[in-house]
Write an enzyme that holds these catalytic residues in place. Structure first.
Site, PDB file in Angstrom:
ATOM      1  N   GLU A  69      24.946  60.289   2.760  1.00  0.00           N
ATOM      2  CA  GLU A  69      25.146  59.417   4.576  1.00  0.00           C
ATOM      3  C   GLU A  69      25.129  60.807   4.621  1.00  0.00           C
ATOM      4  OE1 GLU A  69      26.893  56.140   4.449  1.00  0.00           O
ATOM      5  OE2 GLU A  69      27.831  57.377   6.513  1.00  0.00           O
ATOM      6  N   GLU A 127      31.660  54.495  -0.197  1.00  0.00           N
ATOM      7  CA  GLU A 127      32.845  54.835   0.585  1.00  0.00           C
ATOM      8  C   GLU A 127      34.511  55.184   0.120  1.00  0.00           C
ATOM      9  OE1 GLU A 127      32.596  56.253   4.850  1.00  0.00           O
ATOM     10  OE2 GLU A 127      30.549  57.496   4.837  1.00  0.00           O
TER      11      GLU A 127
END
Length: 627
Positions: A256, A164
Site C-alpha cells: 500500500e 497494518e
C-alpha cells in the site's frame, strides 16, 4: 498509513459478469511468471528470476465493491497492464466480522475474476482497529483456512495475513504470524505469505521502532515477505531510509502506498513518490497503490461517480493521482542516465545510485579500492558498467568488483586486478561479463556464487590468479564446495582465453550447479601445480553441463575431469568438439577426459567422437565409451 476510513456512501457488491476471452498465456502476468516464491530477498518467478509486480488495491469491499467489476477489471488488466490486484477485505468497520460467509464469498469471487485475467490475487486481511492482529486470530484462521482450501491449486494466490499492525510490538506480530503460517501451509504449501510490519507497516518507524526489530528477529517461516506502506506527502526521509536499509536484508513488498498524506487525501507529492518508485524498481520490490475506487479523497484513482458507469479505459475519468499511477504501472522502462566517472569515489557513488537502464562509463585510469553494488537492473533495462581495458579496478585485498544481490548487470571491457578475487557475483541473476581482463589475484578470477543464475562470462581474458599458492585460483568458479545448496545454474562461459598462470583449473563447476555451457574457450594450463587436486583445465562436479568446442594446452595431467563430490552429482555432462593438446603432461593419467564417476545407468557422461587430442595416453580413461 490509512488508520481509519469514513464509511460514507455506499453500495453493495454487484454481481460480476464473465470476462472476455483470456489473453494468450505467455502475454499475461501469470503466464509469464507462473508460481511465485521468495528467493533470498526477492520475489521470484518459476524460473527463479526476480520479478517486480505492480498493481492496485481495492478500497474496502464493504463500501466500494461497485468499483470492482467486469469493466474496471478489464481496464486494470488490459489498459493499465497491471500484474496484481490487492483484494482489501476489512475485518472490522462493517467488514468480515459482521458476515464472514458473505465476505469470504466476495473475496472468492474476486480471486476468480483476477484468475480469469491471469492477474495475481493478493488477499488482504485488512485489520486496522484493533491494531494487534492477535485480537482477530480466530477469525483469521477460519478465513484463511477457507480461502487456502479453495484456491490452493492456483498459481496466482498470495496471502497477506496482517495489513497494518499498530500499537503492538514486533514480537507480538511475529507470534501471530508463526501461528497463521501453518494454517495456510496445511492447505497451500507453496503459496507466498505476506505479513505487515509494526507501526502501520512502516518497519516500526511510526511506532518508534525500526527495521532492526524485524531483521534481528524474523518470522520462523520460509516463502514469506514483510510489507511496508508509505504515503509520500507524509513519509519522507526517515521512512525512506528505513526501507533502504531493510531492502537488502529481508524480503519486502509494498502492499500500500499513496502519493498524498497518510489519510489518503490532500495534495500529491509526486517528487517523493518518484523517489520511492525509482528505489523500488532498482530493488525489484513490488507494489500496489491505494486505491482503485471513486472515493472523494485524492488518493482514489477515479473521479467521483465513475464507478456508477462502465467507462474505465484511458485517463478522462482519472484524478491526477490516477493518471500518474496508471502511467507508472504501464511504463516499465525507467528513464536512463549515462554517468561518466573518473575517480574511485565517483565510481562508488555511481554503483550505489544506479537505476535500471543506466550506464556507468569509466574513463581510462586506475580506480583503487574495492567496488560493490547491491542495486538491480531489470530484464528490460539492465545496468551497464563499461570502460576500456585501460580502466583498471585495482584492489588491495577482498573483491575487486562485487555484484552482491545485483541482478541484470552488464560489465564490459574493464580490467580488474589485485585483491583476493577479481569479480564476485553473489545471489544475482542475468549478470553478463563481456570483454573484461582479470589478472593478478590471490584466488579466483571470476566467481558465480550463492545461487547466481543465468550468468554469462564471454570474450574475456583471465590469467595470473591463485598467487597465494593453495591451488585455489581457478579462472572461473561456479557454485560452492562442500554441499549442494548453491544453485548457481545455467551459467555460460563463452569464448574466453583463460591462462597461463592460473593457479587452479581454468573452470571449476561445483556440485549443486546444473545446466551450464562452456563453449569456444582457449585454455593454457601453464601454472598448474597439482595443489588441491588441480591438474586439468576443467573439473565438472555439477550436473548436465555441455562442454564443447574448447581448445586446451599445457596441463600437468589431464584435460577435462568429472568427479562426484556429493551423491548424485557430477553426472550428465556432454563433451564434444574439444581439442586437447596433452604434450608435456607428466601425471599418472594423461587423458583428454578423465571420467572418474561413469555409470551407464545412474551417472552417464557423454564423450563424443568429435573430440580430438594430441600427446598424452588416450582420449579417455579405460572403460569410458566414446560415441
Amino acid at each position: 498509513m490509512i488508520r481509519s476510513v469514513l464509511a460514507g456512501v455506499l453500495l453493495a457488491a454487484s454481481t460480476l459478469l464473465p470476462t472476455p476471452a483470456e489473453a494468450a498465456a505467455d502475454d499475461t502476468p501469470v503466464g509469464r511468471n507462473g508460481q511465485l516464491h521468495v528467493c533470498g530477498t526477492k520475489l521470484c518467478n518459476e524460473r527463479n528470476e526476480p520479478v517486480q509486480l505492480r498493481g492496485m488495491s481495492t478500497h474496502g469491499l464493504q463500501w466500494y465493491a461497485n468499483c470492482v467489476k467486469t469493466a474496471s477489471l478489464d481496464a486494470l488488466a488490459n489498459d493499465w497492464k497491471a500484474d496484481i490486484l490487492r483484494i482489501s477485505m476489512y475485518v472490522q468497520e462493517d467488514g468480515y466480522e459482521t458476515d464472514p460467509e458473505k465476505f469470504t464469498n466476495l473475496v472468492n469471487d474476486y480471486i476468480e475474476e483476477a484468475t480469469k485475467r491471469a492477474l495475481y490475487a493478493l488477499v488482504d486481511w485488512h485489520q486496522l482497529d484493533p491494531g494487534d492482529p492477535n485480537a482477530n486470530l480466530g477469525l483469521a484462521k477460519t478465513f484463511f483456512t477457507e480461502i487456502a482450501e479453495r484456491h490452493k491449486d492456483k498459481k496466482n494466490i498470495i496471502y497477506d495475513i496482517a495489513n497494518e499492525p499498530n500499537g503492538v510490538s514486533w514480537a507480538g506480530i511475529k507470534s501471530y504470524a508463526e501461528q497463521m503460517v501453518p494454517v495456510i501451509r496445511a492447505k497451500d504449501p507453496d503459496g507466498v505469505i505476506f505479513v505487515g510490519t509494526h507501526g502501520w507497516a512502516s518497519l516500526g518507524v511510526s511506532d518508534g521502532g525500526s527495521e532492526a526489530d524485524v531483521i534481528n528477529n524474523p518470522v520462523n517461516a520460509t516463502n514469506l515477505m514483510y510489507t511496508f506502506h508509505f504515503y509520500a506527502a507524509s513519509h519522507k526521509q526517515e521512512y525512506f531510509d528505513a526501507l533502504s536499509r531493510a531492502a537488502d536484508r529481508i524480503p519486502l513488498f509494498v502492499t500500500e502506498f499513496g502519493t498524498q498524506t497518510y489519510t489518503g487525501d490532500g495534495g500529491n507529492d509526486f517528487t517523493w513518490s518518484q523517489k520511492y518508485l525509482d528505489f523500488l524498481e532498482s530493488k525489484q520490490i513490488g507494489w500496489t497503490n491505494w486505491n482503485f475506487s471513486d472515493d472523494f479523497r485524492s488518493g482514489a484513482v477515479f473521479k467521483e461517480g465513475t464507478c456508477a458507469g462502465d467507462d474505465f479505459t484511458g485517463t478522462s475519468m482519472l484524478k491526477p493521482a490516477g493518471v500518474w499511477i496508471r502511467d507508472h504501472i504501464r511504463n516499465r522502462t525507467a528513464s536512463t542516465v549515462t554517468t561518466d566517472v573518473s575517480t574511485a569515489a565517483e565510481l562508488k557513488a555511481a554503483l550505489t545510485d544506479a537505476k535500471p537502464g543506466d550506464t556507468i562509463k569509466l574513463a581510462d585510469g586506475t580506480y583503487t579500492g574495492n567496488f560493490k553494488t547491491t542495486v538491480d537492473g531489470t530484464s528490460s533495462a539492465p545496468i551497464t558498467l563499461t570502460g576500456s581495458s585501460n580502466a583498471v579496478l585495482q584492489a588491495g585485498g577482498g573483491y575487486g568488483l562485487h555484484l552482491d544481490g545485483a541482478s541484470y548487470w552488464n560489465v564490459k571491457g574493464i580490467t580488474v586486478t589485485g585483491g583476493q578475487k577479481g569479480i564476485m557475483i553473489d545471489t544475482a541473476t542475468h549478470v553478463t561479463i563481456d570483454g573484461v581482463t582479470v589478472h593478478g589475484l590471490d584466488m579466483e578470477g571470476v566467481h558465480f556464487r550463492n545461487s547466481s543464475t543465468y550468468g554469462v562470462i564471454k570474450n574475456s581474458r583471465i590469467y595470473d590468479t591463485g598467487n597465494d599458492g593453495r591451488g585455489m585460483g581457478e579462472g572461473v568458479y561456479v557454485g560452492s564446495a562442500g554441499g549442494t545448496s548453491d544453485k548457481s545454474d545455467h551459467v555460460q562461459i563463452l569464448g574466453n582465453t583463460i591462462g597461463p598462470d592460473v593457479g587452479g583449473e581454468a573452470v571449476d563447476l561445483k556440485e549443486g550447479t546444473t545446466g551450464g555451457l562452456v563453449s569456444g574457450n582457449s585454455f593454457d594450463g601453464r601454472g598448474l601445480t597439482g595443489a588441491n587436486y588441480d591438474d586439468s583445465w576443467i573439473d565438472v562436479k555439477g550436473n548436465n553441463y555441455v562442454i564443447e568446442n574448447n581448445t586446451g594446452k599445457n596441463t600437468t595431467n589431464n584435460g577435462y575431469e568429472t568427479h562426484t563430490q556429493q551423491s548424485g552429482w557430477g553426472c550428465g555432462t556432454v563433451f564434444r568438439g574439444n581439442e586437447s593438446d596433452l604434450t608435456g603432461a607428466t601425471g599418472s593419467g594423461r587423458y583428454a577426459f578423465n571420467i572418474t564417476n561413469y555409470n551407464a545407468s545412474s551417472c552417464k557422461v557423454t564423450i563424443d567422437r568429435s573430440n580430438t587430442m594430441t600427446g598424452g595416453k588416450a582420449l579417455t580413461n579405460p572403460g569410458i565409451p566414446v560415441t
